[in-house]
Design a protein around this motif. Structure first.
Motif, PDB file in Angstrom:
ATOM      1  N   GLY A  59       0.809  -1.204   0.000  1.00 52.55           N
ATOM      2  CA  GLY A  59       0.000   0.000   0.000  1.00 52.55           C
ATOM      3  C   GLY A  59       0.849   1.263   0.000  1.00 52.55           C
ATOM      4  N   LEU A  60       1.987   1.239   0.702  1.00 53.00           N
ATOM      5  CA  LEU A  60       2.866   2.408   0.742  1.00 53.00           C
ATOM      6  C   LEU A  60       3.416   2.715  -0.647  1.00 53.00           C
ATOM      7  N   LYS A  61       3.866   1.678  -1.355  1.00 51.07           N
ATOM      8  CA  LYS A  61       4.387   1.873  -2.709  1.00 51.07           C
ATOM      9  C   LYS A  61       3.270   2.326  -3.649  1.00 51.07           C
ATOM     10  N   THR A  62       2.089   1.755  -3.472  1.00 52.49           N
ATOM     11  CA  THR A  62       0.950   2.161  -4.300  1.00 52.49           C
ATOM     12  C   THR A  62       0.636   3.641  -4.109  1.00 52.49           C
ATOM     13  N   CYS A  63       0.685   4.084  -2.859  1.00 52.08           N
ATOM     14  CA  CYS A  63       0.429   5.497  -2.566  1.00 52.08           C
ATOM     15  C   CYS A  63       1.483   6.387  -3.221  1.00 52.08           C
ATOM     16  N   GLU A  64       2.737   5.971  -3.155  1.00 48.27           N
ATOM     17  CA  GLU A  64       3.799   6.750  -3.791  1.00 48.27           C
ATOM     18  C   GLU A  64       3.561   6.878  -5.289  1.00 48.27           C
ATOM     19  N   GLU A  65       3.075   5.812  -5.917  1.00 50.60           N
ATOM     20  CA  GLU A  65       2.784   5.858  -7.354  1.00 50.60           C
ATOM     21  C   GLU A  65       1.583   6.766  -7.637  1.00 50.60           C
ATOM     22  N   ILE A  66       0.576   6.715  -6.779  1.00 52.35           N
ATOM     23  CA  ILE A  66      -0.593   7.590  -6.941  1.00 52.35           C
ATOM     24  C   ILE A  66      -0.159   9.048  -6.865  1.00 52.35           C
ATOM     25  N   ARG A  67       0.745   9.349  -5.939  1.00 53.06           N
ATOM     26  CA  ARG A  67       1.183  10.733  -5.742  1.00 53.06           C
ATOM     27  C   ARG A  67       1.935  11.292  -6.948  1.00 53.06           C
ATOM     28  N   LYS A  68       2.412  10.429  -7.813  1.00 57.41           N
ATOM     29  CA  LYS A  68       3.087  10.899  -9.026  1.00 57.41           C
ATOM     30  C   LYS A  68       2.102  11.480 -10.031  1.00 57.41           C
ATOM     31  N   ILE A  69       0.801  11.127  -9.884  1.00 60.08           N
ATOM     32  CA  ILE A  69      -0.181  11.570 -10.872  1.00 60.08           C
ATOM     33  C   ILE A  69      -1.358  12.334 -10.261  1.00 60.08           C
TER      34      ILE A  69
END
Length: 234
Positions: A59-69
């Protein structure tokens, strides 16, 4: 109709949350892992409810990817409730944190608060006529008082809603010392409890990364030990 994306590997939790939210009139999409969640992310998504511990992409990595867009609000769900885990989630870009097991009333309250703030943020982003816009300029930072627009040394820098509101408040009153309680109740517009201090601290850290030349030796957002924070060059 507000659109919510649930990313959770436990099918029972996903179903229970979906039924609750659909009963409140929300449109709900479901994903069983982070990869699928990223595929279902849309520009019109209003909230992501994200499990921390999932197979594959966490979930942490997923959030980091979401924050890119997107700066869409992210509510973390986790079985771990230690303060350090909450800080890690907030540093990854999350907006709130709910430990399992949780009550549906508490979940619903947080969902409504996050979406309400997101709608205000989106409204502030709507462009206005140039002559009606107001700016504050200090120390190489130019911030629009009407909507989320921040230029640092002439370069446009992206800020989350919370980061923008903290910076705007502090720049309006340079030299004023804001306690963590002052900032939390003014920006989050919610009652302050002691554990909210870490939430404020994380957002101050994120702000410093964006506006300071050396975030570890800040010159603009200063810590006044035992009292709080103030904006102003040394």
């Amino acid at each position: 109709m507000e659109k919510i994306l649930i990313v959770e590997d436990d099918a029972d939790i996903r179903e229970g949350v979906r039924i609750l939210l659909e009963g409140e009139g929300y449109s709900v999409s479901e994903a069983e892992n982070g990869r699928k969640g990223l595929e279902l992310m849309k520009e019109e998504t209003d909230l992501v409810i994200l499990d921390v511990m999932m197979p594959g992409i966490s979930g942490l990595k997923t959030c980091e990817e979401i924050r890119k867009i997107s700066y869409v609000p992210v509510l973390f769900l986790t079985a771990r409730s230690q303060e350090s885990d909450k800080l890690i989630g907030l540093m990854a870009g999350g907006d709130d944190y709910l430990a399992k097991p949780f009550s549906y009333s508490e979940l619903l309250g947080r969902v409504k608060a996050l979406i309400r703030r997101w709608k205000i943020y989106r409204c502030k982003e709507e462009p206005k006529e140039e002559q009606t816009q107001k700016y504050i300029e200090q120390a190489g930072i130019r911030i629009n008082e009407e909507f989320n627009e921040v230029l640092i040394n002439g370069e446009n820098v992206e800020f989350s809603e919370i980061e923008y509101n903290i910076l705007l408040l502090m720049m309006k009153y340079p030299g004023k010392i804001f306690s963590a309680q002052n900032l939390y109740e003014s920006v989050w517009n919610e009652p302050y409890f002691y554990n909210c201090n870490s939430t404020v601290m994380v957002h101050i850290r994120r702000l410093r990364v964006k506006i300071e030349k050396d975030p570890k030796n800040p010159k603009l957002i200063l810590t006044v030990w035992g009292k709080g924070y103030r904006f102003g060059e040394r």
